[in-house]
Design an enzyme around this catalytic site. Structure first.
Site, PDB file in Angstrom:
ATOM      1  N   SER A  25       0.824  -1.221   0.000  1.00 31.72           N
ATOM      2  CA  SER A  25       0.000   0.000   0.000  1.00 31.72           C
ATOM      3  C   SER A  25       0.848   1.256   0.000  1.00 31.72           C
ATOM      4  CB  SER A  25      -0.910   0.018   1.224  1.00 31.72           C
ATOM      5  OG  SER A  25      -2.010  -0.803   1.026  1.00 31.72           O
ATOM      6  N   GLY A  31       1.543   5.068   0.185  1.00 32.17           N
ATOM      7  CA  GLY A  31       0.831   6.114   0.931  1.00 32.17           C
ATOM      8  C   GLY A  31       0.465   5.668   2.337  1.00 32.17           C
ATOM      9  N   ALA A  80       2.961   2.760   7.400  1.00 27.72           N
ATOM     10  CA  ALA A  80       3.308   1.546   8.156  1.00 27.72           C
ATOM     11  C   ALA A  80       3.573   0.380   7.202  1.00 27.72           C
ATOM     12  CB  ALA A  80       2.192   1.200   9.126  1.00 27.72           C
ATOM     13  N   ARG A  93      -6.493  -4.913  -2.946  1.00 28.08           N
ATOM     14  CA  ARG A  93      -7.759  -4.728  -2.249  1.00 28.08           C
ATOM     15  C   ARG A  93      -8.949  -4.770  -3.214  1.00 28.08           C
ATOM     16  NH1 ARG A  93      -8.010  -2.025   3.269  1.00 28.08           N
ATOM     17  NH2 ARG A  93      -9.377  -3.824   3.256  1.00 28.08           N
ATOM     18  N   GLU A 135     -13.721   3.481  -0.495  1.00 29.95           N
ATOM     19  CA  GLU A 135     -13.003   2.822   0.605  1.00 29.95           C
ATOM     20  C   GLU A 135     -13.938   2.486   1.769  1.00 29.95           C
ATOM     21  OE1 GLU A 135      -9.470   2.071   0.580  1.00 29.95           O
ATOM     22  OE2 GLU A 135      -9.592   2.559  -1.541  1.00 29.95           O
ATOM     23  N   HIS A 188      -6.735   7.044   4.762  1.00 31.39           N
ATOM     24  CA  HIS A 188      -8.183   6.991   5.043  1.00 31.39           C
ATOM     25  C   HIS A 188      -8.509   8.062   6.080  1.00 31.39           C
ATOM     26  CE1 HIS A 188      -8.090   2.480   3.900  1.00 31.39           C
ATOM     27  NE2 HIS A 188      -8.639   3.155   2.917  1.00 31.39           N
ATOM     28  N   CYS A 233      -9.926   0.149  12.031  1.00 24.54           N
ATOM     29  CA  CYS A 233      -9.825  -0.461  10.693  1.00 24.54           C
ATOM     30  C   CYS A 233     -10.313  -1.896  10.715  1.00 24.54           C
ATOM     31  CB  CYS A 233      -8.378  -0.511  10.204  1.00 24.54           C
ATOM     32  SG  CYS A 233      -7.553   1.064  10.136  1.00 24.54           S
TER      33      CYS A 233
HETATM   34  O1  SUG Z   1      -5.625  -0.447   2.665  1.00 23.94           O
HETATM   35  N1  SUG Z   1      -3.103  -2.038   4.481  1.00 23.94           N
HETATM   36  C1  SUG Z   1      -4.431  -1.503   4.449  1.00 23.94           C
HETATM   37  C2  SUG Z   1      -4.755  -0.854   5.769  1.00 23.94           C
HETATM   38  C3  SUG Z   1      -6.211  -0.446   5.851  1.00 23.94           C
HETATM   39  C4  SUG Z   1      -6.506   0.426   7.002  1.00 23.94           C
HETATM   40  N2  SUG Z   1      -7.893   0.671   7.091  1.00 23.94           N
HETATM   41  C5  SUG Z   1      -8.471   1.784   7.608  1.00 23.94           C
HETATM   42  N3  SUG Z   1      -7.794   2.882   7.826  1.00 23.94           N
HETATM   43  N4  SUG Z   1      -9.748   1.768   7.802  1.00 23.94           N
HETATM   44  C6  SUG Z   1      -4.568  -0.500   3.303  1.00 23.94           C
HETATM   45  O2  SUG Z   1      -3.611   0.247   3.060  1.00 23.94           O
HETATM   46  C7  SUG Z   1      -1.218  -3.340   3.664  1.00 23.94           C
HETATM   47  C8  SUG Z   1      -0.939  -4.552   2.825  1.00 23.94           C
HETATM   48  C9  SUG Z   1       0.526  -4.844   2.623  1.00 23.94           C
HETATM   49  O3  SUG Z   1       1.327  -3.932   2.669  1.00 23.94           O
HETATM   50  O4  SUG Z   1       0.861  -5.992   2.386  1.00 23.94           O
HETATM   51  C10 SUG Z   1      -2.648  -2.881   3.534  1.00 23.94           C
HETATM   52  O5  SUG Z   1      -3.336  -3.229   2.603  1.00 23.94           O
END
Ligand code: SUG
Length: 441
Positions: free
Chosen positions: A23, A25, A28, A139, A173, A245, A364
């Site tokens: 992901s 942006g 983490a 996603r 989203e 988000h 989340c």
């Molecule tokens: O869409 N992370 C998700 C985290 C979603 C957080 N949701 C809310 N804020 N509601 C995303 O970015 C990481 C997958 C990876 O790096 O392998 C990921 O999809």
């Protein structure tokens, strides 16, 4: 506690949870690229969080993990042969693609859909729109099975719509960009749709995910009273600081609406929204976090506002926060202050580190629904948690999940077999029959 209308469905974290840095942006996700994950600890941490909410007397449900790897996507992209051949070819020709179809990202249930309670809609029906999640490929393959599950759970009491079509690369989203403010859960509410950008505006170097047009389409599809629907645009600065988000920089529960000073793009528009809510929502309680107290960077690295705010006894509220907040003295000071000046009287911390490392906090991990008593009675109880089911799920996870997974392990065919065995036993445990593609062949 008597039932207040709130029920949450958490995504049960799947056996392929890993750090593939998919992901952009999401700071983490980028930071933990290629680190070793622990799917077993991740799923158990998620179940512990569900138990904490259940202990407060709030009903708790769950969504099943999606089938990963998603072979159907690989086959649609031209990979053929037996399942093993499909994986082996993808591993050889396009490992990046394979990582995408292995993601356990359906755990972040807040992104599953947008939910509108029946009390808010002209036709007095619950409306749910699965999110197309188009802006990230890993996603975008979630909505089909999400819709299947939403129909299984809410089919008897709601209208589950088709996802809205994506526009110019932008998507939807779900509840992560949607807030509801009401005097009480089961009283008519005001729904705030938050978007990243109009779909036909181009931007340089900013990863906005949600199109304004899609937010508008969801609100129309849900038959909401236009007088009770509000739109706010995310601040580009907030997105660039890692708030991909909106639920990282604002949150709402009943009459309480908390937001960061820099969460939204247009101050005038925000003031209009606040004024409207003040006029119409009894006891409306806005709380603004000033940048001088907590910077956007601190808010994003602590995930202070990605907490679950729930109503407990005596109309008091409890905030369930990620443990990481405790490393931020300014956030801890702010929590002390709001305890004395708002309905938020209880603070709990939860260890969901495995999910946090991929940018997913407590809010989340859950899909929040508001249902009345009659609707609650008609929900599919196979997806509702009880203390016994919780123990059974813990046992099944402990039996099947690895406690170490590296992104290169995704190339190993054994992981696919383990994952299918787990999902098969899970559907047997819950008496769900054959719901996964691999069970239908
Ligand atoms: O869409 N992370 C998700 C985290 C979603 C957080 N949701 C809310 N804020 N509601 C995303 O970015 C990481 C997958 C990876 O790096 O392998 C990921 O999809």
């Amino acid at each position: 506690m008597t039932f207040s209308g709130e029920i949450n469905f958490d995504g049960l974290i799947g056996p392929t949870h890993n750090y593939a840095g998919l992901s952009q942006g999401n700071l983490a996700s980028q930071k933990h690229l290629n680190q070793t994950s622990n799917p077993q600890a991740a799923a158990l941490q998620g179940l512990d969080k569900m138990r904490l909410i259940m202990d407060q007397g709030i009903p708790q449900g769950f969504f099943l993990p999606h089938e990963r790897p998603h072979l159907r996507t690989l086959r649609a992209l031209g990979f053929g042969g037996t399942d093993e051949e499909v994986i082996n070819q993808a591993a050889k020709q396009n490992p990046a693609l394979l990582k995408n179809v292995y993601s356990a990202s359906s755990m972040w249930a807040a992104n599953a859909a947008t939910f509108s309670p029946s009390i808010d809609s002209y036709d007095q029906n619950i409306h749910i729109t699965p999110a197309n999640l188009n802006s990230m490929f890993h996603r975008s393959i979630e909505h089909e099975f999400t819709k299947t599950q939403l129909e299984l759970i809410f089919g008897g009491v709601s209208q589950v719509h088709e996802p809205i079509k994506n526009i110019s690369g932008y998507g939807d989203e779900g509840a992560a960009n949607h807030l509801r403010v009401s005097a009480q859960h089961l009283m008519p509410g005001f729904q705030i749709f938050v978007y990243g950008s109009p779909a036909f505006e181009s931007h340089q170097g900013i990863i906005a995910r949600q199109a304004e047009e899609i937010s508008q389409a969801v609100s129309t599809q849900h038959q909401l009273d236009p007088e009770r629907v509000l739109f706010l645009k995310q601040n580009e600065q907030a997105i660039n600081s890692g708030s991909f988000h909106n639920d990282i920089v604002s949150l709402a529960n009943e009459e309480v609406f908390i937001f960061h000073q820099e969460a939204f793009a247009d101050r005038v528009e925000l003031e209009r929204v606040l004024h409207h809510l003040k006029e119409h929502v009894k006891g409306f309680h806005p709380i603004e976090i000033l940048s001088e107290d907590i910077s956007l960077d601190d808010l994003v690295s602590s995930y202070l506002l990605n907490s679950q705010l729930i109503t407990v006894d005596n109309n008091e509220m409890m905030m369930l926060l990620p443990e990481e907040v405790q490393n931020h003295p300014n956030c801890m000071r702010w929590l002390d202050e709001i305890k004395s000046s708002s309905p938020i009287k209880h603070i709990e911390f939860v260890d969901i580190r495995q999910s946090m490392m991929n940018g997913g906090g407590p809010a989340c991990l859950r899909f929040k629904a508001v249902v009345n008593n009659d609707e609650f009675d008609k929900l599919n109880e196979k997806f509702l948690l009880s203390p016994t089911k919780l123990m059974d799920l813990r046992a099944l996870v402990s039996k099947h999940y690895r406690d170490q997974l590296n992104p290169e392990d995704l190339l190993d065919i054994k992981l696919m077999q383990e994952s299918c065995t787990f999902l098969d036993e899970l559907t047997q445990l819950l008496d769900l029959g054959s719901i996964y593609n691999f069970q239908k062949i």
